[in-house]
Structures are given as structure tokens and as C-alpha cells.
Design an enzyme around this catalytic site. Structure first.
Site, PDB file in Angstrom:
ATOM      1  N   TYR A  94       0.792  -1.231   0.000  1.00  0.00           N
ATOM      2  CA  TYR A  94       0.000   0.000   0.000  1.00  0.00           C
ATOM      3  C   TYR A  94       0.828   1.288   0.000  1.00  0.00           C
ATOM      4  CZ  TYR A  94      -4.322  -2.606   0.805  1.00  0.00           C
ATOM      5  OH  TYR A  94      -5.411  -3.437   0.678  1.00  0.00           O
ATOM      6  N   LYS A 141       3.449 -14.831   5.024  1.00  0.00           N
ATOM      7  CA  LYS A 141       3.726 -15.781   3.940  1.00  0.00           C
ATOM      8  C   LYS A 141       5.243 -15.815   3.751  1.00  0.00           C
ATOM      9  CE  LYS A 141       2.520 -18.599   0.628  1.00  0.00           C
ATOM     10  NZ  LYS A 141       2.030 -19.964   0.926  1.00  0.00           N
ATOM     11  N   ASP A 200      -2.298 -18.587   3.608  1.00  0.00           N
ATOM     12  CA  ASP A 200      -3.188 -19.566   2.949  1.00  0.00           C
ATOM     13  C   ASP A 200      -3.807 -20.502   3.982  1.00  0.00           C
ATOM     14  OD1 ASP A 200      -0.585 -20.490   3.330  1.00  0.00           O
ATOM     15  OD2 ASP A 200      -0.484 -21.617   1.451  1.00  0.00           O
ATOM     16  N   ASP A 213      -6.111  -7.054   4.982  1.00  0.00           N
ATOM     17  CA  ASP A 213      -7.265  -6.602   4.192  1.00  0.00           C
ATOM     18  C   ASP A 213      -8.102  -7.805   3.791  1.00  0.00           C
ATOM     19  OD1 ASP A 213      -8.890  -4.918   2.539  1.00  0.00           O
ATOM     20  OD2 ASP A 213      -7.789  -5.675   0.807  1.00  0.00           O
ATOM     21  N   ASP A 231     -11.994  -9.623   5.467  1.00  0.00           N
ATOM     22  CA  ASP A 231     -13.245  -9.754   4.705  1.00  0.00           C
ATOM     23  C   ASP A 231     -13.800 -11.163   4.896  1.00  0.00           C
ATOM     24  OD1 ASP A 231     -13.105  -7.150   3.669  1.00  0.00           O
ATOM     25  OD2 ASP A 231     -13.665  -7.787   1.649  1.00  0.00           O
TER      26      ASP A 231
HETATM   27  C1  IPM Z   1     -10.359  -1.553   3.272  1.00  0.00           C
HETATM   28  C2  IPM Z   1     -10.521  -1.306   1.804  1.00  0.00           C
HETATM   29  C3  IPM Z   1      -9.342  -0.482   1.291  1.00  0.00           C
HETATM   30  C4  IPM Z   1      -8.080  -1.287   1.533  1.00  0.00           C
HETATM   31  C5  IPM Z   1      -9.453  -0.055  -0.184  1.00  0.00           C
HETATM   32  C6  IPM Z   1     -10.716   0.736  -0.437  1.00  0.00           C
HETATM   33  C7  IPM Z   1      -8.241   0.706  -0.648  1.00  0.00           C
HETATM   34  O1  IPM Z   1     -10.671  -2.505   1.117  1.00  0.00           O
HETATM   35  O2  IPM Z   1     -10.340  -0.592   4.038  1.00  0.00           O
HETATM   36  O3  IPM Z   1     -10.273  -2.710   3.676  1.00  0.00           O
HETATM   37  O4  IPM Z   1      -7.683  -2.120   0.700  1.00  0.00           O
HETATM   38  O5  IPM Z   1      -7.465  -1.094   2.574  1.00  0.00           O
HETATM   39 MN    MN Z   2     -10.770  -4.248   2.386  1.00  0.00          MN
END
Ligand code: IPM
Ligand code: MN
Length: 363
Positions: free
Chosen positions: A138, A195, A227, A251, A255
Site C-alpha cells: 500500500y 507468507k 493460505d 485486508d 473480509d
Molecule cells: C479496506 C478497503 C481499502 C483497503 C481499499 C478501499 C483501498 O478494502 O479498508 O479494507 O484495501 O485497505
Molecule cells: Mn478491504
């Protein structure tokens, strides 16, 4: 005189303003109960502002934020604007320029009905991921050459510093210490997710983790490659307590974690620099497909406000707000988090009313 907190309010794009409005509605009730106030400063940045003015997020805005206690953030991203442009300027801008090195992402199951895995109870899924938030892929070091030709080359660097790695790992151990063992456990545990077998630069994480863990003999440790960690999240989520990982893996795995506990409608995060202005948001995006319909779930932003309360020094209010949301989910008042099941404002009202009712009962 009651305490006053300066809070930046950055709704952004899409569903951002809808969910932020509800979160602020709930915050007002919290203020009433706990006897503090907030001075709310609107920040107009996002797609509309950019299309009107050509400005994404100017340096003066970041300067103003430095003097505030916290920022409540909605979401950014708009189909009319090049992918990643606003996200990079605003979300990554906040994280990097304000040095918000912790991305704290709780993954907690409030009710069994919210989990797609068979037979999981709230006690089984209760973890906190500490995602490093300022480095890795990032940092924006990328480039393309011979674009559009068959010989095109694209690169993007993953960058880790010893200081950056150490401070997030230390934060994870401190968090584990503060949180104490999970119910039924004798000791807390920190799991490093990386990783390093394939990305040899992450050997830095292996070494720093081993150094830091030596300072916390009362905390157990574990390690999983990303993984395998994804596999364990689904197969055996009980094994996680506090997790610490790199920006990109954090990230992705959070999710997956969010889906275990009800999805994007409930997953909150704090972008934190302890002791300094920090930013709180749902981990979801701007959801342009449902924007303006009043059907987005504000629970993620409401629970992000709970994390904010802890950060600004109102830890009791944080616990109470989370307990209130838990009660609504466990008692079936919130029937489900499927989009369209409840209106956005209806959920905000429910949380506010339940909070106020609980406060009246406690008196
Ligand atoms: C998050 C989002 C961001 C990230 C994107 C929008 C750049 O997915 O906050 O998790 O990847 O950090
Ligand atoms: Mn995200």
C-alpha cells in the site's frame, strides 16, 4: 463542565452519508447517557467534492484533523472516477499521513444465526485482527512500462520496515494482555499471519515477532501462513484470539472473517494511532448499487463508533454500545442483516432506543 470531543465527520460517497447519519444518531444518545459532548466538524471530501472542485483531500484538511480526537468515516469510491484514485487519496491518505498504523478489526459473532458455518456459537468466533496499516503493497511504489503493448511490465513493491513491523506486533501483544484470555481459555494468544515461506522479505516479521514475544512470557503464540490461516478461519475459527498481519493479508483475511459473523453490514474497524487522532469506519465500501435507497446496514459504522469511544477515553460506553447491538441481534429484534430486511434508519433508531431503554433501566 462536561468533556467535549472534536470529531471529524467524513461521510464520503455512496451509502457513506446514510450509515454515518445513523451512527451519529446513536452517538448522540451515548453522549446523553454518559454526559459528554462532541463538536462535529463536517468534512466534504469524496466524489462529489472532487467532481465539483478537482480537489481530493487537501493538506489543510489533514492539518485540521491532527487537532481533533477522532474521525467518523463513511466510505469512498464512485464509479464515475478512476478505480483507486479517491481510495488512495482519502483512505490511504488518512492512514499514511496521520500515521494510523493499526487497523483494528474485531471479528465477533453476536448470534449463531449470522454465521454461515454449521453449528458455531458466539463463544466460538471472537477474535481481533491487527492489520498493519501504513506499509506493504500500500505504500504506492508501483509502475508500468510499455503500457498497452504485448511487452508491458507492471511492478508493485511490498515494503516492510523494522519499526513499522515492531510497533504493530507490539500493539497486538499489548492488546492481548489488555483483553485477557477468552472465556474458557487460560491464556491469551497472538497469532502471526504471514507468507514468509514464499515472500522472503517477510522474514523480518518472523524475527521481530520472535523478539517481541520474548517480552510477553504470559501470552501464547501461534503462526499460520496466510493460505493456511484462511483455511483455519473457516475450519477452526476457535483457534484465533488476537491476530497480527501485514497490510494486504489483513485486508483480505478480515473480509473472510467478516463473512463469518454477518458480513459487510456489521464489520467495523479502527484506523488507530494510540493517543492521536484516529479514524473509524465500516470495512465495507460505498456500495453504489444500493446508495440512496436507505437500505444499507449502519451497524458496521455504529460499531466503528464503539471502537472510537474506546479510543477517545469512554471505554464503558464502548462496552455498552456493543452489548446493545448484541442484545438486538440475539433477541431477534434485528431479524437478519440481509440487505432490505431492515431500513438503514430503522436500525439506527433501534440501537438508539435500546440504548436509552437500557440506561433508564440501569438507573
Ligand atoms: C479496506 C478497503 C481499502 C483497503 C481499499 C478501499 C483501498 O478494502 O479498508 O479494507 O484495501 O485497505
Ligand atoms: Mn478491504
Amino acid at each position: 463542565m462536561s468533556t467535549v470531543y472534536d470529531i471529524g465527520v467524513l461521510p464520503g460517497d455512496g451509502i457513506g452519508s446514510e450509515v454515518v447519519n445513523e451512527a451519529l444518531k446513536v452517538l448522540s444518545a451515548v453522549e446523553q447517557i454518559y454526559g459528554f459532548t462532541t463538536k462535529r466538524q463536517p468534512l466534504p471530501y469524496g466524489a462529489e467534492h472532487f467532481l465539483k472542485t478537482g480537489e481530493m483531500m487537501p493538506d489543510v484538511a489533514f492539518e485540521r484533523l491532527r487537532d481533533m480526537h477522532a474521525v467518523v468515516f463513511g466510505a469512498v469510491g464512485d464509479p464515475r472516477i478512476e478505480v483507486g484514485k479517491l481510495e488512495f487519496a482519502i483512505i490511504a491518505g488518512l492512514r499514511h499521513k496521520l500515521d494510523l498504523f493499526v487497523n483494528l478489526r474485531p471479528i465477533k459473532l453476536y448470534d449463531a444465526s449470522l454465521c454461515p458455518l454449521k453449528g458455531k456459537q458466539p463463544a466460538d468466533i471472537d477474535m481481533m485482527f491487527c492489520r498493519e496499516n501504513t506499509e506493504d503493497a500500500y505504500v504506492g511504489m508501483h509502475g508500468t512500462t510499455k503500457k498497452g503493448t504485448p511487452d508491458e511490465i507492471a511492478v508493485q513493491q511490498m515494503l516492510y520496515t523494522r519499526k513499522g513491523t515492531e510497533r504493530i506486533i507490539r500493539y497486538a501483544f499489548e492488546l492481548a494482555k489488555l483483553r485477557g484470555p477468552k472465556p474458557g481459555w487460560e491464556r491469551s494468544k497472538v497469532t502471526l499471519v504471514d507468507k514468509a515461506n514464499a515472500l522472503r522479505a517477510q522474514d523480518l516479521w518472523t524475527r521481530v515477532f520472535n523478539e517481541v514475544k520474548a517480552e510477553y512470557p504470559d501470552i501464547d503464540t501461534d503462526h499460520a501462513y496466510i493460505d493456511a490461516a484462511c483455511m483455519f478461519m473457516v475450519k477452526d475459527p476457535e483457534r484465533f484470539d488476537v491476530g497480527v498481519t501485514t497490510n494486504l493479508f489483513g485486508d483480505i483475511i478480515t473480509d473472510l472473517g467478516a463473512e463469518l459473523v454477518g458480513g459487510m453490514g456489521i464489520a467495523a474497524s479502527g484506523n488507530i494511532h494510540p493517543g492521536k487522532v484516529s479514524m473509524f469506519e465500516g470495512i465495507h465500501g460505498s456500495a453504489p448499487d444500493i446508495a440512496g435507497k436507505g437500505i444499507a446496514s449502519p451497524l458496521a459504522t455504529i460499531l466503528a463508533v464503539a471502537l472510537m469511544l474506546d479510543h477517545i477515553g469512554q471505554p464503558e460506553a464502548k462496552v455498552e454500545l456493543e452489548a446493545t447491538v448484541a442484545t438486538l441481534l440475539q433477541g431477534g429484534k434485528i431479524r437478519s442483516l440481509r440487505t432490505g430486511e431492515h431500513k438503514c434508519a430503522e436500525l439506527g433508531d433501534m440501537v438508539r432506543d435500546e440504548l436509552l431503554a437500557r440506561a433508564r433501566q440501569a438507573k
